[in-house]
Design an enzyme around this catalytic site. Structure first.
Site, short mmCIF file in Angstrom:
data_model
loop_
_atom_site.label_atom_id
_atom_site.label_comp_id
_atom_site.label_asym_id
_atom_site.label_seq_id
_atom_site.Cartn_x
_atom_site.Cartn_y
_atom_site.Cartn_z
N GLY A 14 0.82 -1.21 0.00
CA GLY A 14 0.00 0.00 0.00
C GLY A 14 0.85 1.25 0.00
O GLY A 14 2.00 1.23 0.46
N SER A 20 5.18 4.11 2.53
CA SER A 20 4.56 2.92 1.97
C SER A 20 4.36 1.86 3.04
O SER A 20 4.98 1.90 4.10
CB SER A 20 5.44 2.36 0.86
OG SER A 20 5.56 3.32 -0.17
N VAL A 21 3.49 0.92 2.74
CA VAL A 21 3.21 -0.18 3.66
C VAL A 21 3.75 -1.47 3.04
O VAL A 21 3.51 -1.73 1.85
CB VAL A 21 1.69 -0.29 3.94
CG1 VAL A 21 1.41 -1.42 4.93
CG2 VAL A 21 1.15 1.04 4.49
N ASP A 129 -11.72 9.46 9.09
CA ASP A 129 -11.33 9.19 7.69
C ASP A 129 -11.80 7.81 7.26
O ASP A 129 -11.06 7.05 6.64
CB ASP A 129 -9.81 9.35 7.54
CG ASP A 129 -9.39 9.59 6.09
OD1 ASP A 129 -10.26 9.86 5.23
OD2 ASP A 129 -8.18 9.51 5.81
P1 ADP Z 1 -2.26 6.47 4.89
O1 ADP Z 1 -2.43 7.01 6.26
O2 ADP Z 1 -1.10 7.12 4.23
O3 ADP Z 1 -3.54 6.52 4.08
P2 ADP Z 1 -2.77 3.70 5.49
O4 ADP Z 1 -2.50 3.33 6.89
O5 ADP Z 1 -4.20 3.92 5.13
O6 ADP Z 1 -1.86 4.93 5.04
O7 ADP Z 1 -2.16 2.55 4.57
C1 ADP Z 1 -2.16 2.69 3.14
C2 ADP Z 1 -2.64 1.39 2.49
O8 ADP Z 1 -1.78 0.30 2.85
C3 ADP Z 1 -4.04 0.94 2.92
O9 ADP Z 1 -5.04 1.56 2.15
C4 ADP Z 1 -3.97 -0.56 2.70
O10 ADP Z 1 -4.18 -0.85 1.34
C5 ADP Z 1 -2.52 -0.90 3.03
N1 ADP Z 1 -2.40 -1.34 4.43
C6 ADP Z 1 -2.22 -0.55 5.50
N2 ADP Z 1 -2.14 -1.26 6.66
C7 ADP Z 1 -2.28 -2.55 6.31
C8 ADP Z 1 -2.32 -3.79 7.07
N3 ADP Z 1 -2.17 -3.80 8.39
N4 ADP Z 1 -2.50 -4.94 6.38
C9 ADP Z 1 -2.65 -4.91 5.03
N5 ADP Z 1 -2.63 -3.80 4.27
C10 ADP Z 1 -2.45 -2.61 4.89
#
Ligand code: ADP
Ligand code: MG
Ligand code: MG
Length: 269
Positions: A14, A20-21, A129
């Protein structure tokens, strides 16, 4: 914290606002985890304190409907937030991969989203959000609310004020746009927008490219357009979420009893 973050392409699961994640392996437990990696270089002090609040908040929450905090690591230029790994990714991913979802499946997701929201709201936290990109699912279809980056802790009033505009325009409640203060009811509005998103693939007002115009419409319209083809019960559910006056919007607990959910319950059982 001992982690291996694979450098292989494809393990980035992500992209976020600050970084990035990645999927990673916890070398102590052998479990797969998700690591939100943020490059601190170039971030303002303000952004860093926002991130630290996100960490503190997610750390303080404990519920099967909320993504679990596993740890944190910080070095000179990166902050790594380690989270429970939700194998199926976000519901935004699900929409991209499989297209719009049917009412029955959406209803069963909504039951689980409401359980997580009820826990959050009882803890005096407003997510701020809520949208498909911030709702994760596990391989068994369990729902995990995630991304508390702009959340409001009503007990601590951590974020500068309840009156900041935070969130993503298409999912924002009118009182948030009007700077009248976010409350737990603002998440109920965003839930309605998320239901529209899951059913149609797009949130309300997605056809409008200018976010100022979107916010104007949210404030001025009687309510967001209800998608064609919704059952009567779903129309009523959305009407409840889209009361312009937050005081008239039902709580998460009340919405759990809505006939639309009762009628469709069991789709994922
Ligand atoms: P941001 O605050 O920048 O929006 P997020 O925490 O929403 O970041 O993470 C971005 C994306 O990463 C998410 O929309 C999801 O697709 C992926 N992601 C985040 N955390 C997880 C997790 N624990 N397991 C799987 N995918 C995740
Ligand atoms: Mg996000
Ligand atoms: Mg965030």
């Amino acid at each position: 914290l001992d982690l291996v973050v694979s450098s292989q392409l494809g393990n980035c699961i992500g992209k976020g606002q600050f970084g990035s994640v990645y999927r990673a392996l916890n070398l102590t437990s052998g479990q797969m985890v998700a690591v939100k990696r943020i490059r601190l270089g170039g971030l303002k002090e303000d952004d860093i304190s926002t991130l630290m609040r996100e960490v503190d908040l997610v750390k303080s929450l404990s519920h099967p409907g909320i993504v679990k905090y596993e740890g944190m690591a910080r070095d000179e230029d990166t902050l790594s937030i380690v989270l429970e790994y939700a194998e199926n990714g976000s519901l935004a991913h699900t929409l991209k991969a499989f297209g719009k979802l049917n009412e029955k499946l959406v209803a069963s997701y909504v039951v689980k989203i409401l359980e997580g929201l009820h826990y959050l709201h009882q803890s005096d936290v407003v997510h701020c959000d809520l949208k498909a990109a911030n709702i994760l699912t596990t391989k068994n279809g369990n729902v995990k609310l995630s991304d508390f980056g702009v959340s409001l802790n009503l007990r601590a009033m951590e974020r500068q004020s309840q009156n900041d505009v935070a969130g993503t325009p298409n999912w924002m409640a009118p009182e948030v746009i009007r700077l009248e203060g976010a409350s737990t009811k603002s998440d109920i509005w965003s839930l309605g927008c998320t239901v529209v998103e899951l059913l149609t693939g797009r949130p309300p007002y997605a056809e409008i490219s200018n976010s100022m115009t979107v916010m104007f419409r949210i404030v001025e319209d009687a309510g967001p357009p209800i998608p064609d083809g919704c059952s009567e019960m779903l129309q009523d559910f959305l009407d409840q979420c889209f009361h312009k006056n937050p005081a008239e919007r039902p709580s998460a607990e009340m919405l759990c009893e809505h006939p639309w959910l009762k009628n469709n319950w069991g789709a994922l059982q």
